[in-house]
Motif scaffolding. Structure first.
Motif, PDB file in Angstrom:
ATOM      1  N   LEU A 165       0.843  -1.189   0.000  1.00  0.00           N
ATOM      2  CA  LEU A 165       0.000   0.000   0.000  1.00  0.00           C
ATOM      3  C   LEU A 165       0.882   1.243   0.000  1.00  0.00           C
ATOM      4  O   LEU A 165       1.829   1.338   0.789  1.00  0.00           O
ATOM      5  CB  LEU A 165      -0.897   0.001   1.241  1.00  0.00           C
ATOM      6  CG  LEU A 165      -1.872   1.156   1.376  1.00  0.00           C
ATOM      7  CD1 LEU A 165      -3.018   0.991   0.384  1.00  0.00           C
ATOM      8  CD2 LEU A 165      -2.411   1.235   2.798  1.00  0.00           C
ATOM      9  N   VAL A 166       0.572   2.168  -0.897  1.00  0.00           N
ATOM     10  CA  VAL A 166       1.336   3.412  -0.992  1.00  0.00           C
ATOM     11  C   VAL A 166       0.389   4.582  -0.761  1.00  0.00           C
ATOM     12  O   VAL A 166      -0.661   4.681  -1.395  1.00  0.00           O
ATOM     13  CB  VAL A 166       2.013   3.553  -2.366  1.00  0.00           C
ATOM     14  CG1 VAL A 166       2.844   4.842  -2.417  1.00  0.00           C
ATOM     15  CG2 VAL A 166       2.903   2.343  -2.652  1.00  0.00           C
ATOM     16  N   MET A 167       0.776   5.467   0.163  1.00  0.00           N
ATOM     17  CA  MET A 167      -0.019   6.648   0.464  1.00  0.00           C
ATOM     18  C   MET A 167       0.789   7.883   0.082  1.00  0.00           C
ATOM     19  O   MET A 167       1.688   8.303   0.806  1.00  0.00           O
ATOM     20  CB  MET A 167      -0.382   6.695   1.951  1.00  0.00           C
ATOM     21  CG  MET A 167      -1.243   7.883   2.336  1.00  0.00           C
ATOM     22  SD  MET A 167      -2.852   7.891   1.505  1.00  0.00           S
ATOM     23  CE  MET A 167      -3.465   9.504   1.952  1.00  0.00           C
ATOM     24  N   ALA A 226       4.158   3.226 -11.127  1.00  0.00           N
ATOM     25  CA  ALA A 226       5.387   2.745 -10.492  1.00  0.00           C
ATOM     26  C   ALA A 226       5.201   1.341  -9.925  1.00  0.00           C
ATOM     27  O   ALA A 226       6.127   0.512  -9.969  1.00  0.00           O
ATOM     28  CB  ALA A 226       5.818   3.705  -9.392  1.00  0.00           C
ATOM     29  N   LEU A 227       4.015   1.059  -9.406  1.00  0.00           N
ATOM     30  CA  LEU A 227       3.743  -0.284  -8.890  1.00  0.00           C
ATOM     31  C   LEU A 227       3.724  -1.309 -10.025  1.00  0.00           C
ATOM     32  O   LEU A 227       4.264  -2.411  -9.896  1.00  0.00           O
ATOM     33  CB  LEU A 227       2.423  -0.296  -8.122  1.00  0.00           C
ATOM     34  CG  LEU A 227       2.420   0.486  -6.801  1.00  0.00           C
ATOM     35  CD1 LEU A 227       1.007   0.537  -6.212  1.00  0.00           C
ATOM     36  CD2 LEU A 227       3.378  -0.131  -5.790  1.00  0.00           C
ATOM     37  N   GLU A 255      12.064   1.377  -2.755  1.00  0.00           N
ATOM     38  CA  GLU A 255      12.711   2.460  -2.019  1.00  0.00           C
ATOM     39  C   GLU A 255      12.528   3.806  -2.713  1.00  0.00           C
ATOM     40  O   GLU A 255      12.453   4.851  -2.065  1.00  0.00           O
ATOM     41  CB  GLU A 255      14.208   2.178  -1.845  1.00  0.00           C
ATOM     42  CG  GLU A 255      14.535   1.041  -0.885  1.00  0.00           C
ATOM     43  CD  GLU A 255      14.412  -0.330  -1.536  1.00  0.00           C
ATOM     44  OE1 GLU A 255      14.107  -0.391  -2.752  1.00  0.00           O
ATOM     45  OE2 GLU A 255      14.608  -1.340  -0.828  1.00  0.00           O
ATOM     46  N   HIS A 256      12.433   3.793  -4.044  1.00  0.00           N
ATOM     47  CA  HIS A 256      12.283   5.046  -4.776  1.00  0.00           C
ATOM     48  C   HIS A 256      10.952   5.727  -4.466  1.00  0.00           C
ATOM     49  O   HIS A 256      10.832   6.948  -4.589  1.00  0.00           O
ATOM     50  CB  HIS A 256      12.412   4.798  -6.278  1.00  0.00           C
ATOM     51  CG  HIS A 256      11.414   3.830  -6.836  1.00  0.00           C
ATOM     52  ND1 HIS A 256      11.372   2.500  -6.488  1.00  0.00           N
ATOM     53  CD2 HIS A 256      10.402   4.018  -7.725  1.00  0.00           C
ATOM     54  CE1 HIS A 256      10.384   1.900  -7.140  1.00  0.00           C
ATOM     55  NE2 HIS A 256       9.780   2.801  -7.886  1.00  0.00           N
ATOM     56  N   VAL A 263       4.982   4.034   2.468  1.00  0.00           N
ATOM     57  CA  VAL A 263       4.831   2.715   1.852  1.00  0.00           C
ATOM     58  C   VAL A 263       4.637   1.677   2.962  1.00  0.00           C
ATOM     59  O   VAL A 263       5.431   1.604   3.900  1.00  0.00           O
ATOM     60  CB  VAL A 263       6.049   2.348   0.997  1.00  0.00           C
ATOM     61  CG1 VAL A 263       5.834   0.979   0.334  1.00  0.00           C
ATOM     62  CG2 VAL A 263       6.294   3.426  -0.082  1.00  0.00           C
ATOM     63  N   PHE A 264       3.587   0.882   2.835  1.00  0.00           N
ATOM     64  CA  PHE A 264       3.284  -0.154   3.809  1.00  0.00           C
ATOM     65  C   PHE A 264       3.390  -1.512   3.100  1.00  0.00           C
ATOM     66  O   PHE A 264       2.688  -1.760   2.123  1.00  0.00           O
ATOM     67  CB  PHE A 264       1.865   0.025   4.364  1.00  0.00           C
ATOM     68  CG  PHE A 264       1.638   1.359   5.022  1.00  0.00           C
ATOM     69  CD1 PHE A 264       1.794   1.527   6.389  1.00  0.00           C
ATOM     70  CD2 PHE A 264       1.259   2.461   4.259  1.00  0.00           C
ATOM     71  CE1 PHE A 264       1.573   2.757   6.995  1.00  0.00           C
ATOM     72  CE2 PHE A 264       1.034   3.702   4.851  1.00  0.00           C
ATOM     73  CZ  PHE A 264       1.203   3.856   6.213  1.00  0.00           C
ATOM     74  N   TYR A 265       4.269  -2.368   3.610  1.00  0.00           N
ATOM     75  CA  TYR A 265       4.514  -3.657   2.983  1.00  0.00           C
ATOM     76  C   TYR A 265       3.715  -4.761   3.666  1.00  0.00           C
ATOM     77  O   TYR A 265       3.448  -4.704   4.868  1.00  0.00           O
ATOM     78  CB  TYR A 265       5.992  -3.996   3.039  1.00  0.00           C
ATOM     79  CG  TYR A 265       6.877  -3.046   2.255  1.00  0.00           C
ATOM     80  CD1 TYR A 265       7.134  -3.260   0.908  1.00  0.00           C
ATOM     81  CD2 TYR A 265       7.456  -1.934   2.863  1.00  0.00           C
ATOM     82  CE1 TYR A 265       7.943  -2.390   0.181  1.00  0.00           C
ATOM     83  CE2 TYR A 265       8.274  -1.062   2.156  1.00  0.00           C
ATOM     84  CZ  TYR A 265       8.512  -1.305   0.812  1.00  0.00           C
ATOM     85  OH  TYR A 265       9.309  -0.441   0.104  1.00  0.00           O
ATOM     86  N   ASN A 266       3.383  -5.786   2.888  1.00  0.00           N
ATOM     87  CA  ASN A 266       2.708  -6.976   3.428  1.00  0.00           C
ATOM     88  C   ASN A 266       1.446  -6.619   4.209  1.00  0.00           C
ATOM     89  O   ASN A 266       1.204  -7.129   5.285  1.00  0.00           O
ATOM     90  CB  ASN A 266       3.666  -7.768   4.325  1.00  0.00           C
ATOM     91  CG  ASN A 266       4.700  -8.512   3.528  1.00  0.00           C
ATOM     92  OD1 ASN A 266       4.389  -9.256   2.605  1.00  0.00           O
ATOM     93  ND2 ASN A 266       5.965  -8.298   3.869  1.00  0.00           N
TER      94      ASN A 266
END
Length: 267
Positions: A165-167, A226-227, A255-256, A263-266
């Motif tokens: 998830l990207v905010m 980008a995703l 990272e970019h 950025v929230f992973y998993n």
């Protein structure tokens, strides 16, 4: 007592018709994700609300947890509570964080005070607080329709994938999201499309809000691209935005994106 309200993402979102009451009928898939707030409520001399973490806009008296308390208290004599919310789910992100907090609060007081409310009872309270609020009572993947407050359970399991998830630093108001949206029934059933392999969703499952939101907030479109560039099988804005999620087979290097966005992973 402490509970941990989780967020949701929308997989597909079709604005179907405009309703006489000013709302819109829509269809979407609600899928719960693991990013969470923390919510505590203890008995106290008087009702109060406090928060930490992400700053919550607006007056404390208008927080959905207070509104949920007042709604249930109109039918039951609840004791005053000291309510504290640690906010971690991004606000204005299309993730249903406020709705989740209210729904989990209803579940909390039902358990804490043995109100013996059924799932349907709790959903009916939640529907009065927000269109997606009732979803979080059962908190299972559903096909949502009407105002987004009527549900059919789905057999949908994305646990073998990585959801990121990207905010971006953007706030999308509901009015912005709905401005210019054309209500139109989808040519294909979202309930059927969701059965396709995830890799086939990209060209078939759409979020109608992207048509109006991305031109106004190009950074959201850049994040989505980008995703995909990082190998996402499917990427989309969630709800009315501004967050964007990607579904991957393996964890990607992003990272970019971290330089400009959360950025929230998993999740």
């Amino acid at each position: 007592m402490i509970v941990f309200p989780n967020a949701k993402i929308n997989i597909g979102l079709n604005i179907v018709t405009k309703r006489p009451d000013g709302y819109h009928n829509l269809e979407t898939i609600f899928y719960p994700v693991k990013i969470k707030d923390a919510l505590e409520a203890i008995t106290a001399p008087q009702l109060s609300f406090s928060s930490s973490g992400i700053t919550i806009p607006g007056d404390k008296e208008n927080n959905l947890c207070i509104k949920a308390y007042e709604l249930v208290n109109s039918d039951f004599e609840l004791p005053p509570l000291k309510i504290h919310l640690h906010k971690h789910i991004p606000i204005g992100a299309g993730l249903g964080g406020g709705s989740a907090d209210a729904a989990f609060f209803i579940k909390l007081i039902n358990h804490q005070f043995d109100l013996k409310l059924s799932v349907e009872d709790m959903q009916n309270y939640a529907r009065k607080l927000g269109a997606d609020c009732a979803f979080f009572i059962e908190n299972d993947p559903v096909y949502a329709f009407d105002k987004g407050d009527q549900f059919e359970l789905l057999e949908l399991d994305l646990s073998k994938y990585v959801i990121v998830l990207v905010m971006p630093p953007v706030h999308v108001s509901t009015a912005d999201a709905y401005s210019g949206v054309k209500a139109e029934p989808s040519a294909e059933s979202l309930k059927e499309l969701i059965k396709l392999p995830v890799a086939q969703w990209r060209d078939r499952i759409k979020n109608d809000f992207e048509k109006t939101v991305i031109p106004k907030y190009p950074l959201i479109g850049e994040v989505k691209q980008a995703l995909y560039d990082a190998g996402a099988l499917y990427a989309s804005m969630s709800g009315s935005g501004a967050s964007v999620f990607g579904i991957f087979e393996t964890l990607p290097p992003l990272e970019h994106l971290e330089a400009k966005s959360s950025v929230f992973y998993n999740v």
